[in-house]
Scaffold this motif. Structure first.
Motif, short mmCIF file in Angstrom:
data_model
loop_
_atom_site.label_atom_id
_atom_site.label_comp_id
_atom_site.label_asym_id
_atom_site.label_seq_id
_atom_site.Cartn_x
_atom_site.Cartn_y
_atom_site.Cartn_z
N LEU A 297 76.70 -107.40 82.67
CA LEU A 297 75.67 -106.02 82.51
C LEU A 297 74.75 -107.41 81.93
CD1 LEU A 297 77.12 -103.45 80.95
CD2 LEU A 297 76.88 -103.32 83.18
N THR A 298 73.24 -106.59 82.41
CA THR A 298 72.33 -107.27 82.06
C THR A 298 70.78 -106.05 82.01
OG1 THR A 298 72.18 -109.50 84.34
CG2 THR A 298 69.71 -108.87 82.80
N ALA A 299 70.80 -106.49 80.76
CA ALA A 299 69.62 -105.57 80.14
C ALA A 299 68.33 -105.55 80.31
CB ALA A 299 69.88 -105.04 78.52
N THR A 300 66.97 -105.67 80.85
CA THR A 300 65.72 -105.12 80.71
C THR A 300 65.44 -104.25 79.47
OG1 THR A 300 66.39 -105.63 82.96
CG2 THR A 300 64.22 -105.31 82.17
N VAL A 301 64.62 -105.30 79.04
CA VAL A 301 63.83 -104.43 78.00
C VAL A 301 62.11 -104.37 78.63
CG1 VAL A 301 63.18 -105.07 75.77
CG2 VAL A 301 65.46 -105.47 76.17
N MET A 302 61.78 -103.46 77.70
CA MET A 302 60.51 -103.54 78.25
C MET A 302 59.42 -102.86 77.47
SD MET A 302 60.17 -104.25 81.56
CE MET A 302 58.28 -103.32 81.78
N PRO A 303 58.12 -103.25 77.30
CA PRO A 303 57.23 -104.38 78.10
C PRO A 303 57.83 -105.17 78.17
CG PRO A 303 56.26 -104.18 76.07
CD PRO A 303 57.55 -103.01 76.09
N GLY A 304 57.33 -106.07 78.88
CA GLY A 304 57.70 -107.61 79.15
C GLY A 304 57.05 -108.67 78.47
N ASN A 305 56.41 -108.30 77.67
CA ASN A 305 56.20 -109.54 76.50
C ASN A 305 56.30 -108.67 75.40
OD1 ASN A 305 54.36 -106.34 76.16
ND2 ASN A 305 52.04 -107.99 75.65
N ALA A 306 57.68 -108.00 75.14
CA ALA A 306 57.92 -107.58 74.32
C ALA A 306 58.41 -108.81 72.71
CB ALA A 306 59.31 -106.91 73.94
N THR A 307 58.61 -108.65 71.53
CA THR A 307 57.99 -109.87 70.73
C THR A 307 60.25 -110.34 70.97
OG1 THR A 307 56.68 -109.06 69.16
CG2 THR A 307 58.11 -110.84 68.45
N GLU A 308 60.59 -109.54 70.55
CA GLU A 308 62.07 -109.36 70.69
C GLU A 308 62.57 -108.44 71.69
OE1 GLU A 308 65.05 -110.67 69.89
OE2 GLU A 308 63.96 -110.96 68.36
N LYS A 309 63.12 -109.72 72.52
CA LYS A 309 63.94 -109.02 73.81
C LYS A 309 65.29 -109.21 73.57
CE LYS A 309 60.62 -109.50 77.55
NZ LYS A 309 60.38 -109.93 78.59
N SER A 310 66.13 -109.11 73.04
CA SER A 310 67.46 -109.61 72.71
C SER A 310 68.24 -108.32 72.25
CB SER A 310 67.84 -111.37 71.25
OG SER A 310 67.54 -110.02 70.38
N VAL A 311 69.31 -108.05 72.93
CA VAL A 311 70.30 -107.11 72.67
C VAL A 311 71.76 -107.52 71.99
CG1 VAL A 311 68.52 -105.17 74.52
CG2 VAL A 311 70.89 -107.17 75.04
N SER A 312 72.58 -105.95 71.17
CA SER A 312 73.24 -106.27 70.94
C SER A 312 74.33 -105.25 71.80
CB SER A 312 73.57 -105.92 69.34
OG SER A 312 73.28 -104.23 69.28
N TRP A 313 75.40 -106.20 72.31
CA TRP A 313 76.82 -104.98 72.86
C TRP A 313 77.67 -104.26 71.83
CZ3 TRP A 313 75.32 -104.31 78.21
CH2 TRP A 313 74.46 -105.26 78.53
N ALA A 314 78.62 -103.67 72.93
CA ALA A 314 79.76 -102.92 72.03
C ALA A 314 80.19 -101.87 73.14
CB ALA A 314 79.05 -101.92 70.78
N SER A 315 81.36 -101.95 72.79
CA SER A 315 82.01 -101.44 73.31
C SER A 315 82.33 -100.15 73.13
CB SER A 315 83.87 -101.71 74.30
OG SER A 315 84.21 -100.41 74.88
N SER A 316 83.02 -98.71 73.32
CA SER A 316 83.56 -97.43 73.07
C SER A 316 84.79 -97.82 72.82
CB SER A 316 83.28 -96.32 73.44
OG SER A 316 83.81 -96.64 74.53
N ASP A 317 85.85 -98.43 73.36
CA ASP A 317 87.06 -98.83 73.31
C ASP A 317 87.76 -100.22 74.10
OD1 ASP A 317 89.98 -98.44 73.37
OD2 ASP A 317 89.55 -96.39 74.41
N ASP A 318 88.23 -101.06 73.19
CA ASP A 318 87.94 -101.76 72.89
C ASP A 318 89.64 -102.18 74.12
OD1 ASP A 318 85.80 -103.06 72.52
OD2 ASP A 318 86.79 -103.88 70.25
N LYS A 319 90.34 -101.44 73.93
CA LYS A 319 91.33 -100.87 74.28
C LYS A 319 91.18 -101.21 76.07
CE LYS A 319 93.89 -99.67 70.95
NZ LYS A 319 94.65 -98.71 70.74
N VAL A 320 90.45 -100.44 76.52
CA VAL A 320 89.65 -100.11 78.28
C VAL A 320 88.81 -101.55 78.61
CG1 VAL A 320 88.52 -98.75 79.83
CG2 VAL A 320 90.29 -97.98 77.69
#
Length: 624
Positions: free
Chosen positions: A235-258
């Motif tokens: 999965l790829t996350a696109t953060v807007m606007p393009g000149n946002a200072t911090e574009k990094s994201v954190s990822w999480a799953s609601s059910d790691d067993k799935v």
């Protein structure tokens, strides 16, 4: 005059001469000039101390102090009490000019002049440059990274010599840069001071604070994923606007067993079920985007709801895959062996393009590599059928050929199936209809190509009258007599046994529904004819004569009609009287008593009153 007297006289004159010089010089010692501007410096008077009468100045020496000569110029160096000084170029701070004065204190006592020791005094003059102040607007500035803003500046005074100029510097160019025109550019978060410095060494500052650009939206490259256990997807996350200072994201799953997700957005299917993978911005905006992940079991078998299908050109249908075990829902790839005949899209929708046959195949993509095939036949269906007759009537045993017109003329299969809804009435073979028995039936021509197009002919079958037998073939009658003829119609199964009765000479003998009425002498032929179109007839010859049956003559009945009451009079007791409707139906039979008999008719119409072998016709409800 001796030499000593001469000298004394000279000194006194000199004192007198100096005493008449300008008594006071300019007191200013500090001067501020523009470049190129001049000022006259005048030495100051020397105060005479107590006990002395005058000051005798013997010399004045003007000189520069330090590097003043680099910035100033003077007209003279010695003796004059005044000196013109000109500012050559701008400097900061203060430059000095010195005037060294040599002098004596003198006094006169009893014609005697006393002198002090030779004295010197350094007089200093201070020269400064006029300056230009600068102000900045705004004094404080808040920017976001990538944003820029122009500083405005103002000189005071607005004109100067030399002309005022300004240059800009940033205390921290990594946070905020500034160009020669005062345009400030935000580079990174933090604080910086922008300084404007004039060529007069005056300064002004603006405090700049640079804030980060926060995210305003986040989106993923997939809103939903369907995976099989062990499969991976990124999965790829696109953060807007393009000149946002911090574009990094954190990822999480609601059910790691799935489904598990790494901090790089890589999703790994673990077990069957559903889970939601969420990306959240790290810049504090706390924006989120989610992808619904479905993890399915691998297929163990794949079939279609149909194994073969026939469709028309331009017709479409959906092939429905049946996957086992329950819960397995693999993605399928679809293929047609001849797309020019039958095309299939990525969802299993099949469309017929031209006549022919093609195999449509679906293959699982979950690694099981299962396939299912449906044979699709494309034909041109019959669109309409018309018959040469839509309604016919036949006699039992008759036949008729129905002709069918099938459209379009280039239909793939133009063969028809012929059926009868009641074969006891009519049968059909290849369009030939045979009448079998009385009744109605529908002859149906149906397309055999699967289009279920029909055309219908309504058939009515009747049995014709084959013979009519009258109760008598010739009779003799007297005028006024009547005779009832009965007809036997064959066969018994005849559909319509209705007969029409006619007389060839109604003035001699008329007939109504088989009742023959004799009127005058002569001969008449009474005919009974079938009305079913068969043309079958039977005849009876009637001879009317006054001489017939002379020995047994009876008088004609005397009949009176009052409303619906029919009264028969003048007949012998015991005489049998009968009354018929004009259609031959007997409605009354009775024996006369006391020479009189009365009958009340139930309806208006023509009635025949018969007594013995004599009769007469009466009209009930109208004129007799």
């Amino acid at each position: 005059m001796n030499t000593k007297q001469f000298l004394r006289t000279f000194i006194v004159c000199l004192l007198i001469a100096f005493s008449v010089l300008p008594a006071k010089a300019a007191e200013e010692t500090h001067f501020s000039l523009w470049v190129g501007e001049s000022v006259t410096l005048t030495s100051r008077d020397i105060d005479v101390p107590f006990g002395w009468d005058n000051v005798l100045v013997t010399g004045k020496l003007w000189s520069y102090v330090g590097d003043a000569d680099e910035y100033l110029s003077m007209t003279t160096g010695q003796w004059p009490a005044s000196n013109d000084v000109t500012l050559k170029k701008f400097f900061t701070g203060t430059k000095r000019v010195k005037c060294k004065v040599s002098y004596y204190f003198t006094r006169v006592r009893a014609g005697q002049v006393d002198y002090s020791d030779m004295k010197t005094q350094d007089q200093y003059f201070y020269i400064e440059c006029n300056t230009v102040d600068v102000t900045l607007y705004p004094e404080n500035m808040e920017l976001t990274i990538g944003e820029s803003r122009a500083l405005q500046y103002k000189f005071s005074p607005s004109t100067s010599q030399p002309t005022a100029t300004v240059s800009f510097t940033s205390s921290n160019p990594k946070v905020a840069e500034v160009d020669f025109a005062g345009n400030v550019y935000a580079v990174s978060t933090g604080s910086a001071t922008i300084t404007a410095k004039t060529n007069f060494a005056t300064t002004a500052t603006c405090q700049v604070k640079v804030s980060p650009i926060h995210a305003t939206s986040i989106a993923l490259n997939h809103d939903a994923l369907t995976l099989y256990a062990g499969e991976k997807a990124t999965l790829t996350a696109t953060v807007m606007p393009g000149n946002a200072t911090e574009k990094s994201v954190s990822w999480a799953s609601s059910d790691d067993k799935v489904a598990k997700v790494s901090q790089k957005g890589e999703v790994t299917a673990v077990g069957t079920g559903r889970a939601q993978v969420t990306a959240t911005t790290k810049d504090g905006s706390k924006l989120t985007a989610a992808c619904n992940v479905t993890v399915s079991a691998r297929a163990e078998s794949l079939t279609f709801d149909v194994g073969k299908k026939t469709i028309d050109i331009g017709e479409t249908f959906m092939l429905v895959p049946v996957v086992k075990p329950e819960g397995a829902s693999p993605r399928l790839t679809w293929k047609s062996s001849d797309p020019a005949v039958a095309y299939v899209d990525a969802n299993g929708r099949v469309e017929g393009f031209k006549t022919g046959t093609a195999d449509v195949t679906a293959t699982t993509t979950d690694g099981s590599n299962l396939t299912a095939t449906c044979r699709v036949t494309i034909i041109k269906y019959v669109s309409s059928i018309s018959l040469s007759e839509s309604e016919i009537s036949l006699f039992a045993g008759e036949t008729i050929k129905l002709t069918a017109t099938v459209n379009p003329t280039d239909a793939t299969n133009r063969k028809l199936a012929w059926t009868s809804t009641d074969e006891a009435v009519a049968t059909v073979e290849d369009g030939t209809v045979t009448a079998r028995g009385n009744g109605s039936a529908l002859i149906v021509a149906t397309s055999t190509d699967g289009s279920s197009i029909e055309a219908i002919c309504h058939v009515t079958v009747t049995t014709p009258v084959s013979s009519i037998a009258l109760s008598e073939t010739q009779i003799e009658m007297r005028p006024g007599d009547f005779k009832v003829l009965t007809a036997t119609v064959l066969p018994e199964s005849a559909s319509d046994k209705t007969l029409t009765w006619t007389s060839s000479a109604p003035a001699v003998a008329d007939v109504q529904n088989g009742i023959v009425l004799a009127y005058s002498n002569g001969t008449a032929l009474v005919t009974a004819a079938a009305t079913d179109g068969s043309g079958t007839t039977a005849t009876c010859k009637v001879t009317v004569s006054n001489t017939v049956g002379i020995d047994g003559v009876q008088a004609a009945p005397q009949v009176a009609v009052n409303g619906r009451h029919i009264t028969i009079q003048g007949i012998a007791a015991g005489t049998v009287c009968k009354i018929y409707r004009s259609n031959g139906t007997e409605v009354y039979s009775g024996t006369a008593r006391d020479g009189r008999l009365t009958y009340t008719a139930k309806a208006d119409g023509v009635y025949i009153v018969a007594t013995g072998n004599r009769s007469c016709k009466v009209l009930v409800g109208g004129n007799k």
